[in-house]
Enzyme design. Structure first.
Site, PDB file in Angstrom:
ATOM      1  CG  HIS A   1     -31.707 -35.537  14.613  1.00 20.63           C
ATOM      2  ND1 HIS A   1     -32.417 -35.363  15.772  1.00 20.63           N
ATOM      3  CD2 HIS A   1     -31.110 -34.339  14.373  1.00 20.63           C
ATOM      4  CE1 HIS A   1     -32.265 -34.113  16.204  1.00 20.63           C
ATOM      5  NE2 HIS A   1     -31.468 -33.484  15.378  1.00 20.63           N
ATOM      6  CB  THR A   2     -28.605 -41.523  11.890  1.00 19.10           C
ATOM      7  OG1 THR A   2     -27.333 -40.912  12.134  1.00 19.10           O
ATOM      8  CG2 THR A   2     -29.159 -40.998  10.579  1.00 19.10           C
ATOM      9  CG  ASP A   3     -27.322 -40.190  17.800  1.00 17.80           C
ATOM     10  OD1 ASP A   3     -28.455 -39.760  17.467  1.00 17.80           O
ATOM     11  OD2 ASP A   3     -26.608 -39.614  18.647  1.00 17.80           O
TER      12      ASP A   3
ATOM     13  CB  SER B   1     -21.869 -24.365  19.746  1.00 15.58           C
ATOM     14  OG  SER B   1     -21.094 -25.450  20.235  1.00 15.58           O
ATOM     15  N   GLY B   2     -23.869 -27.128  19.404  1.00 14.08           N
ATOM     16  CA  GLY B   2     -23.935 -28.342  18.597  1.00 14.08           C
ATOM     17  C   GLY B   2     -22.591 -29.034  18.474  1.00 14.08           C
TER      18      GLY B   2
ATOM     19  CG  ASP C   1     -23.282 -35.811  20.694  1.00  7.95           C
ATOM     20  OD1 ASP C   1     -23.191 -36.079  19.478  1.00  7.95           O
ATOM     21  OD2 ASP C   1     -24.144 -35.052  21.160  1.00  7.95           O
TER      22      ASP C   1
ATOM     23  CE1 TYR D   1     -31.124 -34.564  19.531  1.00  8.52           C
ATOM     24  CE2 TYR D   1     -32.271 -35.954  21.107  1.00  8.52           C
ATOM     25  CZ  TYR D   1     -31.235 -35.747  20.227  1.00  8.52           C
ATOM     26  OH  TYR D   1     -30.308 -36.731  20.034  1.00  8.52           O
TER      27      TYR D   1
END
EC number: 2.7.1.6
Length: 384
Positions: free
Chosen positions: A35-37, A124-125, A173, A222
């Site tokens: 969660h830094t992107d 699934s992440g 991603d 999210y």
């Protein structure tokens, strides 16, 4: 059957003639930097040897016919006309990428028949959606011989997911699926898009354990996490939390906590996590796997306590993995949260002990059967 072979054979079966080319885009797993992107920060993922295969052939018109092999569904749209959103989520990933490719390259009006399949587990992440976006983006680029870079394709994929699908994801991603490097972790600066490859430590495997608790980023929490981070950035008077140092955070932490407890906790995670990614790079350079293991553990604790995105099943998997791996190596949740997978950097000689400990305990405790993958760090999107 591997996805590349499957997309080629199913293309022929479905459309009645052979495909001309195939593109493969990998999923990804993130070692550290969660969660830094979307806070313009740092991440350290790698592309994995699971992904999306798209076999395609040019048509002599501007129609796209898409066959999604895994769910046995089809889509068709004319790219010379306005591309509308669909009620079927999977179709919007494809349509959104094509739409934004056209905005960047208005000359792109090449029709195609497409068959696609993936061996990345959904929700699934591990970025099944980014693999889809990047494979479609690269397919467009090849079909039209378009003058766009892989980094641009990645940002177009992110835009499609943000604007057309409705998930407010960052760019990690897509960048990893586009720009991954074989046998390397890639440290990405999500603001400048600079990439620094670091070799996967020798004698270590990347193990991914899927809790088989599914998450859905569009309906999950999210987007609210993102808003809380933006609130904290405004509080500090910066563009993004990446611009706040740990020292600056400590200075004003009590004030923020009083104003908005949730924003305080989210900022605490993001700012400390950014710092951990930079420390992880140094640990890898020094081959200090104990230090890396500590950083991975701290990252997980921060996601559990401050960002509040883990669930009991994931926490239990991490506990088991940490016992099996010991001090040299580490484990943490990976991905957006609320289910999905954990990632382990595990010494080769401990992989079977890890598999055994989890097989003996996880299902007994949770009633859910896990899935265990041993991955290799792979190249990004490619024509095969």
């Amino acid at each position: 059957m591997p996805p590349i072979e499957l997309s080629q054979t199913q293309f022929e079966q479905h459309f009645g003639y052979a495909s001309q080319q195939t593109v493969f885009a990998p999923g990804r797993v993130n070692i550290i930097g969660e969660h830094t992107d979307y806070n313009d920060g740092f991440v350290m993922p790698c592309a994995i040897n699971y992904g999306m295969s798209v076999s395609f052939a040019k048509r002599d018109d501007s129609i796209w016919r898409v066959y999604a092999i895994d769910i046995n569904e089809t889509d068709a749209f004319d790219i010379k006309k306005e591309i509308p959103q669909s009620e079927d989520k999977w179709k919007n990933y494809v349509r959104g990428v094509v739409k934004y490719i056209q905005e960047r390259c208005p000359e792109f009006i090449q029709g195609a028949d497409i068959a696609m399949t993936s061996d990345v587990p959904m929700s699934s992440g591990l970025s099944s959606s980014a693999a889809l976006e990047i494979s479609i983006g690269k397919t467009c680029q090849v079909l039209g011989n378009l003058p766009i870079s892989l980094a641009e394709i990645a940002l177009i994929g992110q835009r499609a997911e943000n604007k057309f699908v409705g998930a407010n994801c960052g760019n990690m991603d897509q960048l990893t699926s586009a720009l991954g490097q074989k046998d390397h972790l890639v440290m990405i600066d999500c603001r400048s898009l600079d990439i620094s490859p670091t070799p996967v430590p020798q004698g270590y495997f990347i193990a991914i354990i899927n809790s088989n608790v599914k998450h859905d980023l569009v309906t999950g929490e999210y987007n609210s996490r993102r808003q809380e981070c933006e609130f904290a950035a405004q509080f500090f008077g910066v563009k993004a939390l990446r611009d706040v140092s740990p020292e600056q955070f400590i200075e004003r932490a009590a004030e923020l906590q009083q104003l908005n407890e949730l924003a305080y906790k989210r900022a605490k995670h993001v700012i400390s996590e950014n710092h951990r990614v930079l420390e992880a790079v140094e640990a890898l350079k020094a081959n200090d796997m104990q230090k890396l293991g500590v950083l991975m553990g701290e990252s997980h604790d921060s996601m559990r306590d401050d960002f509040e995105i883990t669930i009991p099943e994931i926490d239990y998997l991490v506990e088991l993995a940490q016992v099996a791996i010991g001090k040299n190596g580490g484990a943490r949740m990976t991905g957006g949260g609320f289910g999905g997978c954990i990632i382990c950097l595990v010494p080769n000689e401990k992989v079977e002990a890890l598999r055994k400990l989890i097989a003996e305990n996880y299902q007994k405790q949770t009633g859910i059967q896990e899935t265990f993958y041993v991955c290799t760090a792979s190249d990004g999107v490619r024509v095969v």
